[in-house]
Write a protein that holds these residues in place. Structure first.
Motif, mmCIF file in Angstrom:
data_model
loop_
_atom_site.group_PDB
_atom_site.id
_atom_site.type_symbol
_atom_site.label_atom_id
_atom_site.label_comp_id
_atom_site.label_asym_id
_atom_site.label_seq_id
_atom_site.Cartn_x
_atom_site.Cartn_y
_atom_site.Cartn_z
ATOM 1 N N SER A 15 2.757 -80.220 -48.553
ATOM 2 C CA SER A 15 3.727 -81.089 -49.215
ATOM 3 C C SER A 15 3.396 -82.564 -49.073
ATOM 4 N N VAL A 16 2.663 -82.954 -48.030
ATOM 5 C CA VAL A 16 2.343 -84.369 -47.832
ATOM 6 C C VAL A 16 0.881 -84.701 -48.075
ATOM 7 N N SER A 17 0.022 -83.695 -48.096
ATOM 8 C CA SER A 17 -1.414 -83.988 -48.223
ATOM 9 C C SER A 17 -2.041 -83.396 -49.468
ATOM 10 N N GLY A 18 -1.354 -82.479 -50.146
ATOM 11 C CA GLY A 18 -1.966 -81.806 -51.269
ATOM 12 C C GLY A 18 -2.853 -80.664 -50.807
ATOM 13 N N ILE A 19 -3.733 -80.243 -51.693
ATOM 14 C CA ILE A 19 -4.596 -79.097 -51.413
ATOM 15 C C ILE A 19 -5.850 -79.572 -50.689
ATOM 16 N N ILE A 20 -5.966 -79.232 -49.422
ATOM 17 C CA ILE A 20 -7.149 -79.556 -48.620
ATOM 18 C C ILE A 20 -7.651 -78.250 -48.020
ATOM 19 N N GLY A 21 -8.763 -77.787 -48.517
ATOM 20 C CA GLY A 21 -9.288 -76.510 -48.062
ATOM 21 C C GLY A 21 -10.260 -76.643 -46.904
ATOM 22 N N PHE A 22 -10.696 -75.510 -46.439
ATOM 23 C CA PHE A 22 -11.771 -75.356 -45.470
ATOM 24 C C PHE A 22 -11.344 -75.595 -44.027
ATOM 25 N N VAL A 23 -10.343 -76.415 -43.765
ATOM 26 C CA VAL A 23 -9.961 -76.712 -42.389
ATOM 27 C C VAL A 23 -9.447 -75.452 -41.685
ATOM 28 N N GLY A 24 -8.610 -74.683 -42.386
ATOM 29 C CA GLY A 24 -8.063 -73.477 -41.794
ATOM 30 C C GLY A 24 -9.086 -72.386 -41.565
ATOM 31 N N LEU A 25 -10.272 -72.527 -42.138
ATOM 32 C CA LEU A 25 -11.333 -71.549 -41.943
ATOM 33 C C LEU A 25 -12.338 -72.010 -40.900
ATOM 34 N N VAL A 26 -12.794 -73.260 -41.017
ATOM 35 C CA VAL A 26 -13.891 -73.709 -40.154
ATOM 36 C C VAL A 26 -13.424 -74.041 -38.743
ATOM 37 N N ALA A 27 -12.240 -74.635 -38.596
ATOM 38 C CA ALA A 27 -11.798 -75.059 -37.260
ATOM 39 C C ALA A 27 -11.608 -73.880 -36.307
ATOM 40 N N PRO A 28 -10.865 -72.819 -36.682
ATOM 41 C CA PRO A 28 -10.731 -71.694 -35.743
ATOM 42 C C PRO A 28 -12.060 -71.014 -35.432
ATOM 43 N N HIS A 29 -12.928 -70.874 -36.436
ATOM 44 C CA HIS A 29 -14.212 -70.219 -36.192
ATOM 45 C C HIS A 29 -15.088 -71.051 -35.263
ATOM 46 N N THR A 30 -15.071 -72.355 -35.432
ATOM 47 C CA THR A 30 -15.863 -73.215 -34.558
ATOM 48 C C THR A 30 -15.405 -73.088 -33.115
#
Length: 380
Positions: free
Chosen positions: A300-315
């Motif tokens: 709601s405040v940042s719009g569509i930002i992908g990849f963070v929810g995938l790369v951060a936990p895996h890293t």
């Protein structure tokens, strides 16, 4: 007196046990594996928080107008702890004070909480569904939240509704409807199979994306506003947006971290977890709602930002393992740090600001591939 296989008498271990019982409880705890694991988690989380604080401070000094690190620290101190403790001497200008406190600090903090929420939601979905591809966009939550936010942007709502968080509320409502639809489609009898849930999420997410595109097409006069929001960014950050979003993200982060131990049990499989006394369906419901709340607030405040929810936990998983009691807080810290750095690059690489979603993809993908090839081991 009999001897055991090692040649020790039976009285030796008995005496050792008595000695352990006489030893103070703090000394027994200090040498236990439980204490060592707790100490390791505490050290790693503390180091991560210190690193995040330094990144937040450093990024607040970078921009079109450069501000000295000492001046930025003085400004932040005087606006916060300086109200209670003695303030630092004001060697900075009023212009620098306004730039740091009114513009950059709320922006880096908002980027941090958005990154933390998306990373934590991704780690939660991956652990809950035991699927390395699971993240807020795969199960349709982010697309549903985007529908609600775009509706709030295109409707001529009274201004006071926006000041009380109309975009956040509509984003969460749409995300909740999306989750309900996905759950309803995926339910088989009294259970929700993981594979069916993911497939339903993909289908409902695609439908939500189509609806968002349709709304954008119908409101061509607001195309620039909606399109710039959909690309993702923090150029409209403010203290009001941060304060409107923070309570929802705090609630979501608290809930998922409280269930870290149960997520560990769930990794054994749903049937085994149920045999151990875990209410799997209730756990799914609570964690999906908590992750949905965080995702909706972030979108709601940042719009569509992908990849963070995938790369951060895996890293984090590649570096520290799959214990969710450590994985969840470290994912939040790493996601926040990653997002703050990505936003700093987005506003400084070129004359005009780049959508931060482009930076997260360019910066995150090569780093993740490097870690994956270096470790060369299974993460699930």
């Amino acid at each position: 007196m009999r001897l055991d296989a090692k040649g020790e008498s039976e009285s030796v271990p008995i005496e050792r046990n008595r000695a352990e019982q006489r030893r103070p409880s703090g000394m027994r705890l200090a040498g236990s594996p439980l204490y060592r694991n707790w100490k390791r988690r505490a050290v790693l989380i503390t180091v991560g928080l210190v690193a995040l604080a330094l990144v937040l401070l450093w990024c607040s000094t970078i921009g079109a107008v450069s501000v000295q690190l000492g001046d930025a620290l003085s400004i932040i101190w005087n606006h916060t702890l300086g109200k209670i403790f003695p303030p630092f001497s004001e060697t900075y200008t009023q212009g620098h004070d306004s730039i740091i406190w009114d513009v950059r600090v709320p922006r880096v903090l908002l980027a941090g909480v958005v990154g933390a929420s998306l990373a934590s939601a991704g780690a939660t979905y991956q652990g809950l569904f035991r699927n390395p591809l699971a993240e807020p966009y795969l199960v349709g939550v982010a697309q549903g939240a985007a529908v609600g936010a775009v509706v709030a942007l295109v409707l001529p709502l009274p201004l006071f509704l926006y000041s009380v968080g109309a975009v956040q509320w509509l984003a969460f409502a749409a995300a909740a409807v999306t989750v309900a639809a996905v759950y309803g489609l995926a339910r088989v009898g009294g259970r929700v199979p993981t594979t069916t849930l993911l497939l339903a999420g993909i289908a409902v997410g695609s439908l939500a994306t189509a609806f968002t595109s349709f709304l954008t097409y119908l409101n061509a006069d607001k195309l620039v506003t909606v399109y710039s929001w959909l690309l993702g960014g923090f150029n409209l950050s403010s203290w009001d947006k941060l304060l409107q979003t923070l309570p929802y993200i705090i609630v979501g982060l608290t809930l998922v971290n409280l269930y870290g131990r149960r997520l560990n049990v769930l990794q054994l499989g749903e049937e085994q977890a149920s045999n151990l006394g875990l209410n799997v369906e209730a756990l799914k419901l609570v964690l999906v709602l908590a992750a949905t709340l965080m995702t909706a607030a972030a979108v709601s405040v940042s719009g569509i930002i992908g990849f963070v929810g995938l790369v951060a936990p895996h890293t984090v998983r590649l570096l520290t393992g799959n214990d969710h009691r450590l994985l969840l807080p470290l994912s939040a810290i790493f996601g926040a740090t990653f997002m703050v750095l990505a936003d700093m690059l987005a506003r400084t690489l070129t004359q005009s600001e780049i959508p931060v979603g482009i930076i997260t993809a360019f910066a995150g993908a090569p780093f993740f591939i490097y870690l994956l090839r270096r470790k060369k081991r299974m993460v699930f």
